[in-house]
Design an enzyme around this catalytic site. Structure first.
Site, mmCIF file in Angstrom:
data_model
loop_
_atom_site.group_PDB
_atom_site.id
_atom_site.type_symbol
_atom_site.label_atom_id
_atom_site.label_comp_id
_atom_site.label_asym_id
_atom_site.label_seq_id
_atom_site.Cartn_x
_atom_site.Cartn_y
_atom_site.Cartn_z
ATOM 1 N N ALA A 1 10.176 2.468 1.061
ATOM 2 C CA ALA A 1 10.475 2.538 -0.379
ATOM 3 C C ALA A 1 11.221 3.833 -0.710
ATOM 4 C CB ALA A 1 9.183 2.430 -1.190
ATOM 5 N N TRP B 1 4.792 2.012 10.966
ATOM 6 C CA TRP B 1 3.811 1.288 11.773
ATOM 7 C C TRP B 1 3.825 -0.225 11.529
ATOM 8 C CZ3 TRP B 1 -1.550 3.982 12.611
ATOM 9 C CH2 TRP B 1 -1.351 5.308 13.025
ATOM 10 N N ALA B 2 4.609 -0.692 10.553
ATOM 11 C CA ALA B 2 4.559 -2.119 10.199
ATOM 12 C C ALA B 2 4.951 -2.970 11.393
ATOM 13 C CB ALA B 2 5.461 -2.397 9.015
ATOM 14 N N GLN B 3 4.280 -4.105 11.512
ATOM 15 C CA GLN B 3 4.469 -4.926 12.713
ATOM 16 C C GLN B 3 5.124 -6.264 12.417
ATOM 17 O OE1 GLN B 3 0.576 -5.412 14.469
ATOM 18 N NE2 GLN B 3 0.422 -3.282 15.130
ATOM 19 N N GLY B 4 4.450 -7.067 11.563
ATOM 20 C CA GLY B 4 4.818 -8.485 11.426
ATOM 21 C C GLY B 4 6.226 -8.698 10.924
ATOM 22 N N GLU C 1 2.883 -16.474 8.794
ATOM 23 C CA GLU C 1 1.660 -15.676 8.616
ATOM 24 C C GLU C 1 0.746 -16.374 7.626
ATOM 25 O OE1 GLU C 1 1.799 -11.411 8.598
ATOM 26 O OE2 GLU C 1 3.871 -11.416 9.265
ATOM 27 N N HIS D 1 -7.869 -5.931 6.569
ATOM 28 C CA HIS D 1 -7.217 -6.806 7.555
ATOM 29 C C HIS D 1 -8.272 -7.313 8.517
ATOM 30 C CE1 HIS D 1 -4.390 -8.439 10.394
ATOM 31 N NE2 HIS D 1 -3.393 -8.165 9.576
ATOM 32 N N ARG E 1 -6.515 -13.425 3.918
ATOM 33 C CA ARG E 1 -7.121 -12.342 4.710
ATOM 34 C C ARG E 1 -8.545 -12.012 4.294
ATOM 35 N NH1 ARG E 1 -2.022 -8.203 5.691
ATOM 36 N NH2 ARG E 1 -0.978 -9.639 7.080
ATOM 37 N N HIS F 1 -6.685 -1.929 4.924
ATOM 38 C CA HIS F 1 -5.291 -2.079 5.359
ATOM 39 C C HIS F 1 -4.282 -1.826 4.243
ATOM 40 C CE1 HIS F 1 -2.008 -3.597 7.756
ATOM 41 N NE2 HIS F 1 -1.768 -4.586 6.921
ATOM 42 N N GLU G 1 4.049 0.868 -1.991
ATOM 43 C CA GLU G 1 2.601 0.616 -2.054
ATOM 44 C C GLU G 1 1.902 1.459 -3.114
ATOM 45 O OE1 GLU G 1 0.726 0.280 1.798
ATOM 46 O OE2 GLU G 1 -1.282 0.302 0.907
ATOM 47 N N ARG H 1 -2.781 -9.555 -1.569
ATOM 48 C CA ARG H 1 -1.360 -9.561 -1.180
ATOM 49 C C ARG H 1 -1.094 -10.653 -0.154
ATOM 50 N NH1 ARG H 1 1.554 -6.534 3.331
ATOM 51 N NH2 ARG H 1 -0.542 -6.341 4.155
ATOM 52 N N SER I 1 4.720 -6.818 1.347
ATOM 53 C CA SER I 1 4.788 -5.411 0.935
ATOM 54 C C SER I 1 6.097 -4.747 1.352
ATOM 55 C CB SER I 1 3.591 -4.612 1.447
ATOM 56 O OG SER I 1 3.224 -5.028 2.716
ATOM 57 N N LEU I 2 6.612 -5.078 2.530
ATOM 58 C CA LEU I 2 7.914 -4.496 2.881
ATOM 59 C C LEU I 2 8.979 -5.026 1.928
ATOM 60 C CD1 LEU I 2 7.922 -4.432 6.791
ATOM 61 C CD2 LEU I 2 7.168 -2.693 5.186
HETATM 62 C C1 LIG Z 1 -0.325 -0.939 10.888
HETATM 63 C C2 LIG Z 1 0.348 -1.534 9.675
HETATM 64 C C3 LIG Z 1 1.126 -2.675 9.809
HETATM 65 C C4 LIG Z 1 1.747 -3.234 8.690
HETATM 66 N N1 LIG Z 1 2.542 -4.330 8.851
HETATM 67 C C5 LIG Z 1 3.206 -4.836 7.775
HETATM 68 C C6 LIG Z 1 4.120 -5.903 7.912
HETATM 69 O O1 LIG Z 1 4.366 -6.388 9.004
HETATM 70 N N2 LIG Z 1 4.720 -6.374 6.791
HETATM 71 C C7 LIG Z 1 4.497 -5.859 5.559
HETATM 72 O O2 LIG Z 1 5.082 -6.332 4.574
HETATM 73 N N3 LIG Z 1 3.645 -4.823 5.405
HETATM 74 C C8 LIG Z 1 3.012 -4.291 6.472
HETATM 75 N N4 LIG Z 1 2.169 -3.232 6.303
HETATM 76 C C9 LIG Z 1 2.092 -2.594 4.980
HETATM 77 C C10 LIG Z 1 3.370 -1.788 4.784
HETATM 78 O O3 LIG Z 1 3.690 -1.138 5.991
HETATM 79 C C11 LIG Z 1 3.242 -0.758 3.672
HETATM 80 O O4 LIG Z 1 2.736 -1.347 2.509
HETATM 81 C C12 LIG Z 1 4.605 -0.165 3.352
HETATM 82 O O5 LIG Z 1 5.220 0.297 4.531
HETATM 83 C C13 LIG Z 1 4.473 0.962 2.345
HETATM 84 O O6 LIG Z 1 5.709 1.616 2.286
HETATM 85 P P1 LIG Z 1 5.895 2.826 1.285
HETATM 86 O O7 LIG Z 1 7.299 3.288 1.467
HETATM 87 O O8 LIG Z 1 5.438 2.443 -0.060
HETATM 88 O O9 LIG Z 1 4.863 3.935 1.812
HETATM 89 P P2 LIG Z 1 4.699 4.603 3.250
HETATM 90 O O10 LIG Z 1 5.513 3.926 4.276
HETATM 91 O O11 LIG Z 1 3.259 4.760 3.511
HETATM 92 O O12 LIG Z 1 5.322 6.049 3.028
HETATM 93 C C14 LIG Z 1 4.688 6.995 2.188
HETATM 94 C C15 LIG Z 1 5.434 8.307 2.313
HETATM 95 O O13 LIG Z 1 4.981 9.230 1.324
HETATM 96 C C16 LIG Z 1 4.745 10.497 1.920
HETATM 97 N N5 LIG Z 1 3.749 11.200 1.098
HETATM 98 C C17 LIG Z 1 2.497 10.795 0.767
HETATM 99 N N6 LIG Z 1 1.898 11.732 -0.012
HETATM 100 C C18 LIG Z 1 2.795 12.739 -0.175
HETATM 101 C C19 LIG Z 1 2.762 13.991 -0.859
HETATM 102 N N7 LIG Z 1 1.676 14.426 -1.525
HETATM 103 N N8 LIG Z 1 3.858 14.791 -0.813
HETATM 104 C C20 LIG Z 1 4.967 14.403 -0.125
HETATM 105 N N9 LIG Z 1 5.041 13.214 0.556
HETATM 106 C C21 LIG Z 1 3.972 12.411 0.517
HETATM 107 C C22 LIG Z 1 4.260 10.132 3.327
HETATM 108 O O14 LIG Z 1 4.359 11.232 4.200
HETATM 109 C C23 LIG Z 1 5.234 8.995 3.652
HETATM 110 O O15 LIG Z 1 6.473 9.513 4.069
HETATM 111 C C24 LIG Z 1 1.551 -2.653 7.413
HETATM 112 C C25 LIG Z 1 0.766 -1.503 7.279
HETATM 113 C C26 LIG Z 1 0.171 -0.939 8.398
HETATM 114 C C27 LIG Z 1 -0.661 0.305 8.232
#
Ligand SMILES: Cc1cc2nc3c(=O)[nH]c(=O)nc-3n(C[C@H](O)[C@H](O)[C@H](O)COP(=O)(O)OP(=O)(O)OC[C@H]3O[C@@H](n4cnc5c(N)ncnc54)[C@H](O)[C@@H]3O)c2cc1C
Length: 500
Positions: free
Chosen positions: A21, A51-54, A120, A235, A282, A341, A365, A376, A381-382
């Site tokens: 995001a 770390w996202a996989q699927g 899924e 999860h 889930r 999760h 997220e 969800r 989420s991606l």
């Molecule tokens: C193991 C795993 C597998 C997954 N697989 C899938 C999938 O296959 N498909 C799917 O749709 N979803 C999946 N998800 C969920 C999905 O990965 C997340 O919902 C999504 O990546 C969230 O993206 P984001 O950019 O919102 O946050 P994130 O990717 O979590 O990034 C958050 C960022 O904010 C930064 N940050 C946080 N707090 C601060 C702060 N105070 N100051 C500065 N920086 C900060 C962090 O360092 C990080 O860079 C999975 C999640 C996990 C854990």
């Protein structure tokens, strides 16, 4: 060398967080010819996204339609989704896939050259696009990171934790942060929070330790409304406790390809438990596994009957990671247990990512647009990251700005650390897969005695919302109110004025 004096930076758009995001919001803001600062508390590669996989869900197949994707998302959300937000997600999502390809993300293809589509849980069609098999998150993030680093309009501050928003009277003008060079005040016309979720607040989790919900605590302290925080997705299939990688995720896509959940004697856990069996929502699968574990019966994910070559090609990093801890996929049975999760709730936003604080946006997220409702749908989420980062950036880039901010007093505090172990244990025990009034009340009283910090703030908000919802729905199960109550088919929105 670290300085005690606060540095000041000024920018048009400030993005906090470098998951998918945040990276995409930064690129999109720069596309509008705005100067952008991207602040992240770890390295650019440290995020849940990595770390996202699927993969990412979108209705691109010939026998699919965004309308069906909307219906599946609404069904998973168990009566609490915001339909308008879901329609934006599923219809805009198809267009965002073209943007992703233009940015260098290469989706896996089938033998005919069409996108290879995974299945899924609770999806009625194959609609999960992936990159590099189960390495989707990393392989989506890497091309975006390369573009962010190459873009002269984007300044990146890594290892820099945001400690507070520079906000007053309902207006945000930037952030106070702390990094390798000391404190920094970043003044911004618009601030986009993309700080991810909070599931590292639970003892058993699939999330990296940095997922502590900082953005929710930051927005809350600045007066923003938060919503749906009682809904936590556990999860069903993380590696069980006692294995060397407790909490490591085994993607639902494995069950989409035919892997099944079995007991010691090989009998299927989900037979008769739900019409969709192993691919039931889930929360249903997670509670079924939890019930087995409580009864002292271990549960395994079995892919023994699947084609080994196919599994290795589709899930290369899972096969490798499991081999590293002495477990064999698909040849052996993998012991699994549920783990926290994904947080469905977050900072309340409209469809353009606007929070209730002027100049403050949220996407990914950390945000709660209402697309997930009470639960969800897998791989949405991606998609949410790309769809709503795009919309938030398109809006934020043209935000008129909020004037000057008071930079005199950077807040004291620590950012970036993992949540305390005792808090994570309490969250697992009293605000886990099953909750009740007694446990939640105890937990809130305990949290009230803990030193203030982002983890305590978010844990208190989640448990307060969980105590208020006196029914069971989606990712929220109350032992003392096990039924769904149609009179409670509304969202719980908390604002600092209404909760002290
Ligand atoms: C193991 C795993 C597998 C997954 N697989 C899938 C999938 O296959 N498909 C799917 O749709 N979803 C999946 N998800 C969920 C999905 O990965 C997340 O919902 C999504 O990546 C969230 O993206 P984001 O950019 O919102 O946050 P994130 O990717 O979590 O990034 C958050 C960022 O904010 C930064 N940050 C946080 N707090 C601060 C702060 N105070 N100051 C500065 N920086 C900060 C962090 O360092 C990080 O860079 C999975 C999640 C996990 C854990």
């Amino acid at each position: 060398m670290r300085s005690a004096v606060t540095r000041r930076l000024s920018t048009d758009v400030l993005v906090v967080g470098a998951g998918l995001a945040g990276l995409y919001a930064a690129l999109r803001s720069a596309h509008h010819r705005r100067e952008v600062v991207l602040v992240t508390k770890g390295a650019l590669q440290a995020s849940n996204s990595f770390w996202a996989q699927g993969g990412i869900a979108a209705a691109v197949d010939l026998d699919d339609d965004p309308r069906l994707h909307v219906e599946d998302t609404l069904a998973a959300g168990d009566g609490l989704c915001d339909r308008a937000a879901v329609e934006v997600l599923c219809y805009d999502g198809v267009g965002r896939l073209y943007d992703m390809e233009a940015l260098g993300i290469v989706f896996d293809r089938d033998l005919h050259g069409a996108p290879a589509l995974g299945l899924e849980g609770a999806h009625r069609r194959r609609r999960v696009l992936h990159v590099g098999g189960s390495e989707s998150g990393r392989r989506m993030a890497e091309p975006l990171i390369a573009r962010v680093l190459a873009d002269p309009r984007i300044t990146v501050l890594e290892h820099t934790a945001v400690l507070a928003l520079a906000a007053s009277d309902g207006v945000c003008g930037g952030v106070h942060a702390d990094g390798p060079d000391g404190p920094v005040l970043v003044e911004a016309g618009a601030t986009i929070l993309a700080t991810g979720g909070a599931c590292a607040l639970w003892e058993r989790t699939t999330n990296p330790p940095g997922a502590t919900g900082d953005g929710i605590a930051l927005a809350w302290a600045a007066g923003a409304a938060v919503a749906d925080l009682e809904f936590v997705q556990f999860h069903p299939t993380a590696l069980a406790a006692g294995t060397p990688r407790d909490g490591f995720l085994l993607s639902e896509a494995l069950r989409g390809e035919g892997a099944t959940l079995v007991r010691d004697d090989g009998s299927p856990v989900m037979a008769g438990a739900h019409p969709q069996g192993d691919l039931a929502p889930r929360d249903v699968v997670a509670r079924a596994i939890d019930a087995e574990l409580r009864a002292g019966r271990p549960v395994y994910l079995s892919a023994e009957h699947l084609d080994g070559g196919r599994v290795a090609a589709r899930f290369p990093n899972l096969v490798e990671a499991l081999a590293g801890v002495g477990l064999e996929l698909p040849g052996g049975r993998i012991p699994v247990a549920p783990a926290a999760h994904y947080l469905m709730g977050g900072v309340h936003t409209d469809l353009d990512g606007r929070t209730t604080v002027d100049g403050l946006y949220a996407c990914g997220e950390v945000a709660c647009t209402g697309v997930h409702g009470a639960n969800r749908l897998a791989s949405n989420s991606l998609l949410e990251c790309f769809v709503f980062a795009h919309r938030a950036a398109d809006h934020a880039a043209f935000h008129p700005g909020s004037g000057t901010v008071d930079g005199a007093a950077p807040p004291a505090g620590e950012g970036g650390g993992p949540a305390p172990a005792d808090l994570r244990r309490r969250m697992w025990l009293d605000c886990g897969l099953e909750r009740d009034a007694a446990g939640l009340t105890d937990l809130i009283a305990w949290l009230d005695e803990q030193p203030d910090g982002p983890a305590v703030t978010v844990a208190r908000l989640v448990s307060t919302a969980a105590l208020r919802r006196e029914e069971s729905r989606g990712g929220h199960f109350r032992r003392d109110f096990p039924e769904r109550d149609p009179r409670q088919a509304h969202r719980i929105v908390l604002t600092p004025e209404r909760v002290s």
